[in-house]
Design a protein around this motif. Structure first.
Motif, PDB file in Angstrom:
ATOM      1  N   ARG A 208      58.697  35.591  55.175  1.00  0.00           N
ATOM      2  CA  ARG A 208      59.651  34.736  54.426  1.00  0.00           C
ATOM      3  C   ARG A 208      59.754  35.401  53.053  1.00  0.00           C
ATOM      4  N   ALA A 209      58.357  35.577  52.631  1.00  0.00           N
ATOM      5  CA  ALA A 209      58.177  36.043  51.071  1.00  0.00           C
ATOM      6  C   ALA A 209      58.561  37.331  51.095  1.00  0.00           C
ATOM      7  N   LEU A 210      58.092  38.393  51.773  1.00  0.00           N
ATOM      8  CA  LEU A 210      58.389  39.592  51.832  1.00  0.00           C
ATOM      9  C   LEU A 210      59.814  39.906  51.999  1.00  0.00           C
ATOM     10  N   GLU A 211      60.405  39.371  52.995  1.00  0.00           N
ATOM     11  CA  GLU A 211      61.938  39.914  53.232  1.00  0.00           C
ATOM     12  C   GLU A 211      62.936  39.633  52.245  1.00  0.00           C
ATOM     13  N   ASN A 212      62.308  38.434  51.403  1.00  0.00           N
ATOM     14  CA  ASN A 212      63.266  37.977  50.221  1.00  0.00           C
ATOM     15  C   ASN A 212      62.903  38.319  49.102  1.00  0.00           C
ATOM     16  N   GLY A 241      54.450  39.932  50.070  1.00  0.00           N
ATOM     17  CA  GLY A 241      53.887  39.337  51.248  1.00  0.00           C
ATOM     18  C   GLY A 241      52.252  39.271  51.306  1.00  0.00           C
ATOM     19  N   ASP A 242      51.753  39.333  50.239  1.00  0.00           N
ATOM     20  CA  ASP A 242      50.241  39.253  50.122  1.00  0.00           C
ATOM     21  C   ASP A 242      49.907  37.849  49.827  1.00  0.00           C
ATOM     22  N   VAL A 243      48.854  37.224  50.519  1.00  0.00           N
ATOM     23  CA  VAL A 243      48.510  35.891  50.321  1.00  0.00           C
ATOM     24  C   VAL A 243      47.320  35.880  49.070  1.00  0.00           C
ATOM     25  N   LEU A 244      47.838  35.171  48.217  1.00  0.00           N
ATOM     26  CA  LEU A 244      47.210  35.018  46.950  1.00  0.00           C
ATOM     27  C   LEU A 244      46.094  33.864  46.988  1.00  0.00           C
ATOM     28  N   ALA A 245      46.386  33.053  47.867  1.00  0.00           N
ATOM     29  CA  ALA A 245      45.345  32.051  47.960  1.00  0.00           C
ATOM     30  C   ALA A 245      45.668  31.188  49.377  1.00  0.00           C
ATOM     31  N   ASP A 246      44.510  30.643  50.015  1.00  0.00           N
ATOM     32  CA  ASP A 246      44.595  30.054  51.232  1.00  0.00           C
ATOM     33  C   ASP A 246      43.507  29.078  51.456  1.00  0.00           C
TER      34      ASP A 246
END
Length: 290
Positions: A208-212, A241-246
């Protein structure tokens, strides 16, 4: 351009409102100490989620003999939401709750600051038996906040690309999704990190982050409630689309700092997914019937 420090929480919440507020207060204090200006808390953090997705709010948990009355219904203009706003203060705070509107009950998420309510969203997509407990919302919209233009959704909403796309087309720079996303009940993994529903949760966040090409802040419940075991995995994802924190599957805060305007501009400079859309081509034979 300035940076925004944001956080998504993975935390456990139950029926007791006072206990819930104690957890909210602790998380807000922790986030404030880290310089966080936008904090997302999970779905149903005020009053808890459902005990099961098989029988709705009145279903019984395995081994229980007493039926659950479901989460307490709170008014958007009621004392609990005002209390939440007071806790937020200068912070932009997003939190899930059960909203009362006349006789109807909605699975909702509210965005507040110390000045009051900035936005509210009623969950549109209902999985499994959730419609036995809640009415369904009917729209997605973005709104302005002190930290930028935000669009909100709840849990299963993010499984539908149209949800996030509607928010992005309404100018959302940051998508905030709050969840009570459980692990699989069939072929359950002994380690939640290997759970197939967790993999789906993570995949939807990044897609969802990447496509938008927007910033994505995803909060989730952790621990267990009734028959549900939540996968945690709160995260912040950049427009690529890269995870910055998890947080991983345990409780905690996923904290990231990002220049949102620059990140959006950089992601969209060459291939702008919103700019390059071709709505005239997105038709199919059954469109007139749906």
């Amino acid at each position: 351009m300035s940076t925004l420090r944001m956080a998504a929480a993975s935390a456990e919440f139950g029926r007791d409102i006072e206990e819930g507020f104690a957890t909210v207060e602790r998380l807000v204090k922790e986030a404030r100490g880290e310089g966080v200006r936008l904090l997302a808390l999970p779905e149903a953090c005020l009053g808890g989620y459902l005990l099961s997705l098989e029988g709705g709010a009145e279903g019984e948990t395995e081994g229980d003999t007493e039926a659950d009355a479901g989460p307490p219904a709170l008014a958007l203009d009621g004392p609990e939401i005002r209390r939440l706003a007071a806790l937020a203060g200068e912070m932009t705070l997003v939190a899930g709750y059960c909203e009362a509107d006349g006789d109807a009950r909605y699975n909702s998420v509210v965005c507040v600051t110390g000045d009051g309510v900035l936005g509210n969203h009623r969950k549109v997509h209902q999985p499994l038996g959730e419609n036995a407990s809640y009415a369904s919302g009917d729209r997605f919209h973005a709104f302005d906040t002190p930290v930028g233009r935000i669009g909100m959704m709840i849990c299963y909403d993010k499984a539908f690309p149209e949800s996030a796309r509607a928010l992005a087309l309404d100018g959302a720079e940051i998508g905030v999704v709050v969840s009570a996303w459980p692990g699989s009940r069939t072929n359950a993994a002994s380690d939640l990190a290997d759970d197939r529903w967790k993999r789906r949760f993570d995949l939807f966040d990044r897609a969802r982050a990447l496509e938008n090409q927007i910033v994505w802040v995803s909060a989730n419940q952790s621990g267990t409630f009734g028959s549900l075991r939540f996968v945690g995995s709160a995260k912040v994802v950049d427009p690529g689309g890269d995870v910055l924190a998890d947080t991983g599957v345990g409780p905690g805060l996923a904290i990231a700092e990002l220049d949102v305007a620059r990140a959006l501009m950089t992601a969209r400079r060459a291939m702008g997914h919103l700019r390059d859309r071709r709505p005239d081509a997105y038709t199919y034979a059954g469109a007139a019937r749906t």
